[in-house]
Scaffold this active site. Structure first.
Site, PDB file in Angstrom:
ATOM      1  N   SER A 159       1.401  -1.415   0.030  1.00  0.00           N
ATOM      2  CA  SER A 159       0.158   0.208   0.098  1.00  0.00           C
ATOM      3  C   SER A 159       0.720   1.360  -0.050  1.00  0.00           C
ATOM      4  O   SER A 159       2.279   1.603   0.757  1.00  0.00           O
ATOM      5  CB  SER A 159      -0.663   0.013   1.491  1.00  0.00           C
ATOM      6  OG  SER A 159      -1.622  -1.263   1.202  1.00  0.00           O
ATOM      7  N   GLU A 242      -0.325  -3.630  14.886  1.00  0.00           N
ATOM      8  CA  GLU A 242      -1.506  -3.567  13.981  1.00  0.00           C
ATOM      9  C   GLU A 242      -2.924  -3.870  14.179  1.00  0.00           C
ATOM     10  O   GLU A 242      -3.612  -2.906  13.819  1.00  0.00           O
ATOM     11  CB  GLU A 242      -0.826  -3.786  12.673  1.00  0.00           C
ATOM     12  CG  GLU A 242      -1.944  -3.502  11.117  1.00  0.00           C
ATOM     13  CD  GLU A 242      -1.003  -3.996  10.130  1.00  0.00           C
ATOM     14  OE1 GLU A 242      -1.590  -4.042   8.821  1.00  0.00           O
ATOM     15  OE2 GLU A 242      -0.114  -5.173  10.382  1.00  0.00           O
ATOM     16  N   GLU A 385      -9.377 -15.676   9.135  1.00  0.00           N
ATOM     17  CA  GLU A 385      -9.398 -17.852   8.875  1.00  0.00           C
ATOM     18  C   GLU A 385      -7.838 -17.309   9.736  1.00  0.00           C
ATOM     19  O   GLU A 385      -7.493 -18.277  10.683  1.00  0.00           O
ATOM     20  CB  GLU A 385      -8.871 -18.474   7.671  1.00  0.00           C
ATOM     21  CG  GLU A 385      -9.777 -18.312   6.814  1.00  0.00           C
ATOM     22  CD  GLU A 385     -11.097 -17.191   6.182  1.00  0.00           C
ATOM     23  OE1 GLU A 385     -10.234 -16.102   5.935  1.00  0.00           O
ATOM     24  OE2 GLU A 385     -12.625 -16.527   6.632  1.00  0.00           O
TER      25      GLU A 385
END
Lengths: 398, 249, 386
Positions: A159, A242, A385
């Site tokens: 990003s 994060e 997951e």
């Protein structure tokens, strides 16, 4: 037990509000209120303003404001409500804490002030084409050659690489040990010869992520953070930070507000959409989920100061998982509220710098891309997951 | 008569203890803590002595981190009269504890010190005996019955193979065993009263005690897990298994 | 902002949890259930002894001035143990009506009786036609000299068959479903004209259907304004929902613990079943629901005493939505993860499943509260539905 802020916390909030009124440029505020994107230099200027009193999330000795988590939380809420731009991105939130926790004195002195002053933009080089959820299997190699590393390989989903000056990378420095044990944390100047950045356009039509290629890129050894082959530990620390900040409560709140606003204007058989029971119940159901998430985050924030160093409230583990689900649910609401008006694609006009359409239609037109992009929330920075695997092992002891 | 009851803050007996990942000790983060069950029995016994008119004041003392104040409040809510917290952040070994307690005894001058026979975290079973040694007082350990008269105490002890009764001249130390009594729960009226009871904070230096660790923990590991058991149908089958499978008969 | 328990709250929690641990195993519960009234009188006496029956009442009435957070602590511990005694009916419901609606004289007479465990109460609010609507009252109270005559029938009176006294909502004026005109009447369980039929509920507790035929109530036994009691009922119902949320969280916590324990011991295909990823993810889903419910139960407890009715109702409804949905999610997962044994009466997990399912139906299920929340404009913004 009390949800209300204490006297000191309220005083701090007032101070923040005053600071924002005194410092944030009116045109930035207006742009954000209309849901428009800021240009790079606007973000940098905004960051310099917000960091005037130190980087909100950093400790004092490294140029931070030294605030408690509760103060950071209040600051964030106020900045969002104002609105002012929230953060200067990955330098501040991701690599900065790694540098002041594990970096050398020289690194701290050089990089931290440059991040705080918005001089350097950073991006994160973790994922690779063959290393997504299984991050530790990354293959980008760094071979030591005298006082340099020579880096070869490829990163993906990077990003902001198109704006960034630097990239912090996980690279393989020892291919012969268990995969987690041969990884190092390297800071690479994106202007170094051999680095190529190539854009990836996502389904929302936007250009956020990139591929970054390394072809015999020579990186000075002093750009290694901490010890060689200890990078996995630093990455885990970073990802922990994060996840902690990733509940996205503010984003979801904003989306719900927008959806309600759209529904006030939308008509169904002569009546406002907002007055339809089915729609209201759908919104309320998401609001319940969001409130539960918000209180959970507050519980985590409030207990953080009392936790022993290096430990977290077990409830913190669900913030990223649940946060992404609520972000997605709120994006769906936006789509529902916009209805057929979600159809119009404004991304080209946006890219060309035109933004004439009225605010209402503009909001409706943003809803589809918002919905499309929201699917990424349960994929990036540890997919749902993976989060469940982590919780099962670390919290439930399975 | 004044009674002194030392209490320790330990992992709650109902929590399954886990070893820290680095093996340096037992994981205490996010783990429920409680008063050492043996010490709780000691507090209960002291309260019963007071209720029976044998004692006038119960002072509880804990040596540990700031949170040990919670343990003291629990004892106050059960019915103790006042509390002393001797603040130490590091782990204190039994000898260190005994030295601090000796200092507390010299200031408070109780006639009787009642404490648990051991703490369920390290199972040392040393503090009471060491304190008796340091003070030169009589001791009755592993008490399952305590009778106190003006200047004597009769203690029934649980020893291997039966019960032993010792007669102590006061002042004395009594360490208590599991079957001595069933501790009461802190009731709401007593919880409210506990709020107003004094809790003094001290440090070991106030009692001239050195609590530096003399032992080094090399490693901590979990005991190997027990194998699944079998149910036997009869005594004969049990005897047979013990003889032929376990080979212990 | 703080989510810590005070020193007294922590001690209260320790005491109640210990009492449950020592005297309320699943086996104990089974034994208590076979007692005459379907619960343990001895445990009721223990609650009195610990002061729990006096918890929410003001100190001047012999109580301890406990608030919603204290009630939350106790109800959570009770939910963990799945208690059978009429604490919710007597202390939370009827106690709440007395606390918020009764005169000084009524409080002075009744609260000590409750506190000492000598009198049990129940609250008869539901009627055959009312479903979750507390204002849908057809039972009538007519003036009769200096007293009142009650006629009507009440359904699903929680612990109505064990109660010594029953507080009945009845209409003194107005039409069915009108806010004004509802009163509260304190009736002796053996009053002439009152008949009750007790029965077990699905989760092993007790309830009763009550018929009132010309039951006379003296003016001294009217609680509050005979035509203006609805605001009190509505506040007590919100407090009750907060208490039920806490009870559910206690049960959820235990369901999670029991299920994890099973995943760590049960072996199939030569492995502990907890090592299978599909089952791990189900267990995590349970954990997420548990933590979200815990947050909302705290939110409900803090907001249950909010004086702004709209704020309070929105918060309480939001919490009940979360709890109701989690009751289904956690309940279903816990049975599935146990497999066949979870379906048996012999295993405790099914009893928790039944109880939390029933909690959803008390004072409005998730759908009911979602509707109420939506009608009030949701949690953000203020678009009330006209």
């Amino acid at each position: 037990m009390d949800l209300a802020f204490t006297k000191e916390e309220r005083a701090f909030r007032e101070e923040v509000r005053q600071f924002l009124r005194d410092n944030v440029l009116p045109e930035i505020r207006r742009k954000l209120a209309e849901g428009r994107k800021l240009a790079k230099d606007e973000i940098a200027a905004g960051a310099r303003i917000l960091n005037k009193r130190g980087v909100p999330t950093w400790p004092k000795e490294y140029g931070g404001a030294g605030w408690t988590l509760v103060q950071q939380y209040i600051f964030e809420e106020e900045v969002r409500a104002f609105p002012a731009q929230l953060t200067f991105g990955m330098g501040e939130s991701l690599v900065g804490p790694v540098i002041y926790t594990f970096g050398s004195e020289v690194q701290k002195k050089y990089y931290l002030p440059r991040i705080a002053n918005a001089e350097d933009w950073w991006c994160q080089g973790f994922s690779e084409p063959g290393a997504g959820s299984d991050l530790a299997s990354l293959k980008t190699r760094a071979v030591r050659n005298g006082d340099r590393y020579v880096v070869d390989g490829q990163k993906i989903w990077t990003s902001g690489a198109q704006y960034a000056d630097w990239i912090f990378c996980l690279v393989r420095t020892d291919p012969d040990v268990k995969k987690q044990q041969g990884i190092s944390f390297l800071l690479i100047d994106l202007k170094t010869p051999g680095v190529t950045v190539r854009p990836i356009r996502l389904i929302d039509g936007d250009h956020v992520v990139n591929e970054v290629f390394f072809d015999s890129v020579r990186v000075p050894i002093e750009n290694l953070v901490g010890e060689e082959n200890k990078g996995w530990g630093y990455a885990k620390y970073l990802l922990g930070n994060e996840r902690f900040g990733d509940a996205g409560v503010g984003i979801s709140k904003e989306r719900i507000r927008l959806a309600k606003e759209l529904a006030e204007r939308a008509c169904v058989r002569g009546a406002r959409l907002i007055d339809q029971t089915a729609f209201r119940e759908k919104v309320a159901a998401v609001e319940v989920q969001l409130k539960a998430l918000e209180i959970t985050q507050l519980r985590v924030v409030a207990s953080a100061s009392k936790q022993q160093k290096g430990t977290q409230d077990p409830a913190s583990s669900i913030l990223k998982l649940r946060g992404s689900e609520v972000e997605q649910a709120s994006a769906e609401l936006l789509m529902d509220a916009a209805g057929p008006y979600a159809l119009r694609d404004l991304s080209q006009e946006e890219r060309e710098g035109r933004n004439e359409p009225p605010v209402g239609a503009y909001g409706a037109a943003r809803s589809a891309p918002t919905y499309f992009y929201s699917r990424a929330a349960s994929i990036y920075s540890g997919s749902s997951e993976i989060q469940k695997n982590i919780i099962a092992k670390a919290i439930l002891g399975l | 008569m004044k009674l002194l009851v030392p209490v320790k803050r330990v992992i709650d007996a109902n929590v399954k203890a886990r070893v820290k990942a680095d093996g340096s000790g037992v994981e205490l983060a996010n783990v429920k803590m409680a008063i050492n069950p043996f010490d709780e029995i000691a507090v209960e016994e002291a309260i019963r002595l007071k209720e029976a008119g044998k004692a006038e004041e119960i002072v509880v003392v804990s040596i540990g981190p700031a949170q040990a104040a919670e343990t003291l409040r629990t004892a106050l809510a059960m019915g103790a009269d006042r509390a002393i917290l001797v603040k130490v952040d590091e782990l204190v070994e039994p000898l260190g504890v005994a030295k601090v307690l000796k200092g507390v005894v010299e200031v408070e001058r109780p006639r009787l010190v009642i404490l648990g026979k051991q703490a369920i975290d390290d199972d040392s079973n040393q503090t009471g005996q060491m304190l008796a040694g340091l003070l030169g007082w009589a001791q009755g350990t592993f008490a399952s019955k305590v009778e106190v008269a003006a200047d004597r105490a009769r203690v029934t002890r649980e020893v291997d193979g039966g019960l032993q009764t010792v007669d102590l001249k006061l002042p004395a130390i009594i360490t208590v065993d599991l079957r001595l009594n069933q501790p009461r729960y802190a009731s709401l009226p007593n919880i409210m009263k506990a709020k107003k009871k004094p809790l003094d904070e001290k440090v070991p230096a106030d009692f001239g005690a050195d609590v530096k660790a003399k032992l080094k923990v090399i490693k901590t590991e979990e005991p190997s897990s027990r194998k699944t058991g079998v149910k036997v149908g009869s005594v004969a089958e049990l005897v047979d298994k013990l003889k032929n499978e376990a080979g212990v008969l | 902002m703080n989510f810590d328990l005070s020193e007294e709250q922590r001690l209260l929690k320790d005491s109640v949890e210990r009492l449950m641990l020592d005297s309320y195993s699943f086996g104990d519960r089974r034994k208590y259930q076979t007692e005459k009234r379907g619960f343990s009188e001895a445990m009721w006496a223990r609650y009195a002894e610990l002061g729990l029956l006096a918890l929410p009442f003001a100190e001047e009435h012999g109580g301890f001035g406990g608030g919603a957070v204290e009630t939350m602590i106790v109800m959570e511990a009770f939910g963990k143990a799945l208690i059978l005694e009429p604490y919710f009916a007597t202390v939370v419901l009827a106690g709440g009506l007395l606390r918020l609606g009764a005169s000084e004289a009524q409080k002075a007479e009744l609260i000590p009786l409750i506190a000492e465990g000598r009198t049990k109460l129940a609250f008869a609010y539901a009627e055959p036609q009312s479903r979750y609507d507390l204002v849908d009252v057809e039972t009538r109270a007519k003036r009769d000299g200096d007293g009142w005559i009650l006629n009507g029938s009440k359904d699903l009176v929680l612990h109505g068959d064990a109660a010594d006294k029953i507080i009945v909502s009845a209409r003194t004026a107005g039409d069915t479903r009108e806010n004004d005109g509802v009163g509260l009447f304190l009736v002796d369980a053996d009053a002439p004209g009152l008949t009750r039929r007790g029965y077990p509920t699905q989760d092993g507790l007790r309830a009763a259907d009550i018929t009132l035929e010309r039951v006379r109530v003296e003016t001294a036994n009217v609680i509050g304004d005979p035509a203006g009691a609805f605001p009190v009922i509505s506040r007590v119902a919100d407090e009750a929902v907060a208490a039920l949320c806490a009870e559910a969280v206690g049960s959820f916590t235990q369901m999670q613990a029991i299920t994890l324990d099973y995943l760590k011991t049960r072996e199939q295909f030569g492995k502990k079943i907890g090592s299978f990823q599909v089952l791990q993810h189900r267990a995590v889903d349970m954990f997420v629901d548990l933590e979200q419910s815990r947050s909302m139960a705290i939110y409900a407890a803090i907001m249950a005493v909010e004086s702004d009715a709209s704020e309070r109702e929105r918060a309480v409804s939001a919490a009940k939505v979360q709890i109701g949905r989690s009751a289904k999610a956690i309940g279903q997962q816990s049975i599935q993860l146990h497999g066949g044994i979870g379906m048996t009466m012999e295993h405790s997990v099914g009893h928790y499943f039944k109880h939390v399912t029933m909690l959803d139906t008390l004072f409005g299920d998730a759908e009911h509260h979602l509707r109420r929340l939506a009608a009030l404009g949701g949690l953000s913004g203020d678009q009330r539905m006209e």
